[in-house]
Design a protein around this motif. Structure first.
Motif, short mmCIF file in Angstrom:
data_model
loop_
_atom_site.label_atom_id
_atom_site.label_comp_id
_atom_site.label_asym_id
_atom_site.label_seq_id
_atom_site.Cartn_x
_atom_site.Cartn_y
_atom_site.Cartn_z
N LEU A 189 0.83 -1.21 0.00
CA LEU A 189 0.00 0.00 0.00
C LEU A 189 0.86 1.25 0.00
O LEU A 189 1.97 1.27 0.53
N SER A 190 0.30 2.32 -0.55
CA SER A 190 0.97 3.62 -0.48
C SER A 190 0.81 4.18 0.94
O SER A 190 0.04 3.65 1.75
N GLY A 191 1.56 5.25 1.24
CA GLY A 191 1.46 5.86 2.56
C GLY A 191 0.05 6.30 2.90
O GLY A 191 -0.44 6.09 4.01
N GLY A 192 -0.62 6.91 1.93
CA GLY A 192 -1.99 7.36 2.15
C GLY A 192 -2.96 6.21 2.36
O GLY A 192 -3.85 6.27 3.21
N GLN A 193 -2.78 5.14 1.59
CA GLN A 193 -3.64 3.97 1.74
C GLN A 193 -3.43 3.31 3.10
O GLN A 193 -4.38 2.81 3.71
N ARG A 194 -2.21 3.34 3.61
CA ARG A 194 -1.96 2.80 4.94
C ARG A 194 -2.66 3.63 6.01
O ARG A 194 -3.16 3.09 7.00
N LYS A 195 -2.70 4.94 5.81
CA LYS A 195 -3.43 5.81 6.74
C LYS A 195 -4.91 5.44 6.75
O LYS A 195 -5.54 5.36 7.80
N LEU A 196 -5.46 5.22 5.55
CA LEU A 196 -6.86 4.83 5.45
C LEU A 196 -7.09 3.47 6.12
O LEU A 196 -8.09 3.29 6.84
N LEU A 197 -6.19 2.53 5.90
CA LEU A 197 -6.32 1.21 6.50
C LEU A 197 -6.27 1.30 8.02
O LEU A 197 -7.07 0.66 8.71
N GLU A 198 -5.36 2.11 8.54
CA GLU A 198 -5.24 2.21 9.99
C GLU A 198 -6.49 2.83 10.60
O GLU A 198 -6.96 2.41 11.67
N MET A 199 -7.06 3.83 9.93
CA MET A 199 -8.29 4.44 10.44
C MET A 199 -9.45 3.45 10.36
O MET A 199 -10.25 3.33 11.30
N ALA A 200 -9.54 2.73 9.25
CA ALA A 200 -10.60 1.73 9.11
C ALA A 200 -10.47 0.63 10.15
O ALA A 200 -11.45 0.20 10.75
N ARG A 201 -9.24 0.17 10.38
CA ARG A 201 -9.01 -0.88 11.38
C ARG A 201 -9.40 -0.41 12.77
O ARG A 201 -9.93 -1.18 13.58
N ALA A 202 -9.16 0.86 13.08
CA ALA A 202 -9.53 1.40 14.38
C ALA A 202 -11.04 1.30 14.61
O ALA A 202 -11.50 1.09 15.73
N LEU A 203 -11.81 1.43 13.53
CA LEU A 203 -13.27 1.40 13.66
C LEU A 203 -13.81 -0.01 13.86
O LEU A 203 -14.98 -0.19 14.20
N MET A 204 -12.98 -1.02 13.67
CA MET A 204 -13.42 -2.40 13.87
C MET A 204 -13.82 -2.66 15.32
O MET A 204 -14.59 -3.57 15.61
N SER A 205 -13.28 -1.87 16.25
CA SER A 205 -13.56 -2.10 17.66
C SER A 205 -14.71 -1.24 18.19
O SER A 205 -14.94 -1.18 19.40
N ASP A 206 -15.45 -0.56 17.27
CA ASP A 206 -16.57 0.31 17.67
C ASP A 206 -16.16 1.29 18.76
O ASP A 206 -16.74 1.32 19.85
N PRO A 207 -15.17 2.15 18.49
CA PRO A 207 -14.64 3.04 19.53
C PRO A 207 -15.59 4.18 19.87
O PRO A 207 -16.46 4.55 19.09
N THR A 208 -15.37 4.73 21.05
CA THR A 208 -16.06 5.94 21.48
C THR A 208 -15.23 7.16 21.16
O THR A 208 -15.74 8.21 20.79
#
Length: 288
Positions: A169-188
């Motif tokens: 992945l490109s740097g930007g795509q990794r940023k998107l992946l990390e943000m998407a992965r964070a949402l997997m845990s239903d954060p507050t």
């Protein structure tokens, strides 16, 4: 776009918030003879987008690390949703609904995009040694996790890359992946450490919209950012650090007119909205 009524009383460093999601008191961290963080009192408002800004070396990332259990302070206490997080390890902090991303992305390069997403889910039945022996005990949960991962990947426009290794992945795509992965845990609360760093202009607008959507979906956002013009457009509240201390906080326009902030960080060009002038930031309709 900007929220009102986030604080009570006169605006000053450490001002009390109407409904704080984080309350930190006397948090300090030193490295040798250097004091990296010395925060007397800070409250982060719930349901808002708060930007943490300041010059390089101000202590922003160190403060993030302390709040999320990735580092241990010398002194201080802090609460998330009314519960103390002092001494709580990072993985338990995330389980309680406070997740973060990193300035340098932490995608696991030798796993696929989809596998990275699955790692972000909490309460996975297969992680229990006994249950892992019997697929019927965890298969349904695994299917639910994968369905959620695919839904988020589609939302973040990464679905076509689901079987690619994260290393590709490109740097930007990794940023998107990390943000998407964070949402997997239903954060507050979602904490983003320089989400725009190293991202090309083509993905900047996408990341910007995703951050705004987090708030629309009821999450609180706290982010570190150096692009002051992006901060001005999306933040409801701004906290300014310098030399480890909170030197100012308030609504974006008020903070950027603060002489102490200008002297410490912004410089004489702060009235020129470079993000819009250069076309780097194109706001969603109705967000200007």
């Amino acid at each position: 776009m900007k929220s009102t009524g986030l604080h009570t009383g006169e605006v000053a460093p450490g001002v009390k918030k109407v409904d704080p999601i984080i309350v930190a008191d006397h948090v300090s961290r030193t490295f040798g003879g250097l004091t990296a963080v010395d925060v007397e009192h800070l409250e982060i408002p719930r349901g808002a987008i708060t930007a943490l800004i300041g010059p390089n070396g101000a202590g922003k990332t160190t403060f993030f690390n302390l709040l999320t259990g990735f580092d241990t302070p010398d002194t201080g206490s802090w609460e998330f949703n009314g519960q103390s997080l002092a001494g709580i390890p990072a993985y338990k902090v995330a389980q309680r609904g406070q997740v973060r991303t990193f300035q340098l992305t932490k995608a696991l390069s030798l796993l696929t995009v989809l596998e990275n997403m699955k790692l972000g889910a909490k309460d996975q039945s297969g992680e229990n040694l006994f249950q892992s022996i019997f697929p019927f005990l965890w298969k349904k949960k695994e299917e639910e996790i994968e369905a959620k991962a695919l839904e988020l990947l589609e939302r973040f426009k990464l679905l076509k890359l689901k079987d690619d290794f994260a290393a590709s992945l490109s740097g930007g795509q990794r940023k998107l992946l990390e943000m998407a992965r964070a949402l997997m845990s239903d954060p507050t609360l979602v904490m983003l450490d320089e989400p725009m760093a190293g991202v090309n202009p083509a993905l900047t607008e996408s990341l910007l919209e995703h951050i705004l959507n987090l708030k629309k979906e009821g999450m609180t956002v706290l982010f570190v950012e150096h692009d002051m013009h992006m901060v001005r457009h999306i933040a409801d509240w701004v906290v300014v650090m310098a030399e480890g201390k909170i030197i100012a906080e308030g609504a974006p326009d008020e903070v950027m007119a603060n002489e102490a902030v200008v002297d410490a960080y912004l410089g004489s060009h702060q009235d020129t909205d470079l993000g819009v002038v250069t076309g780097r930031i194109q706001l969603p309709e109705g967000e200007a």
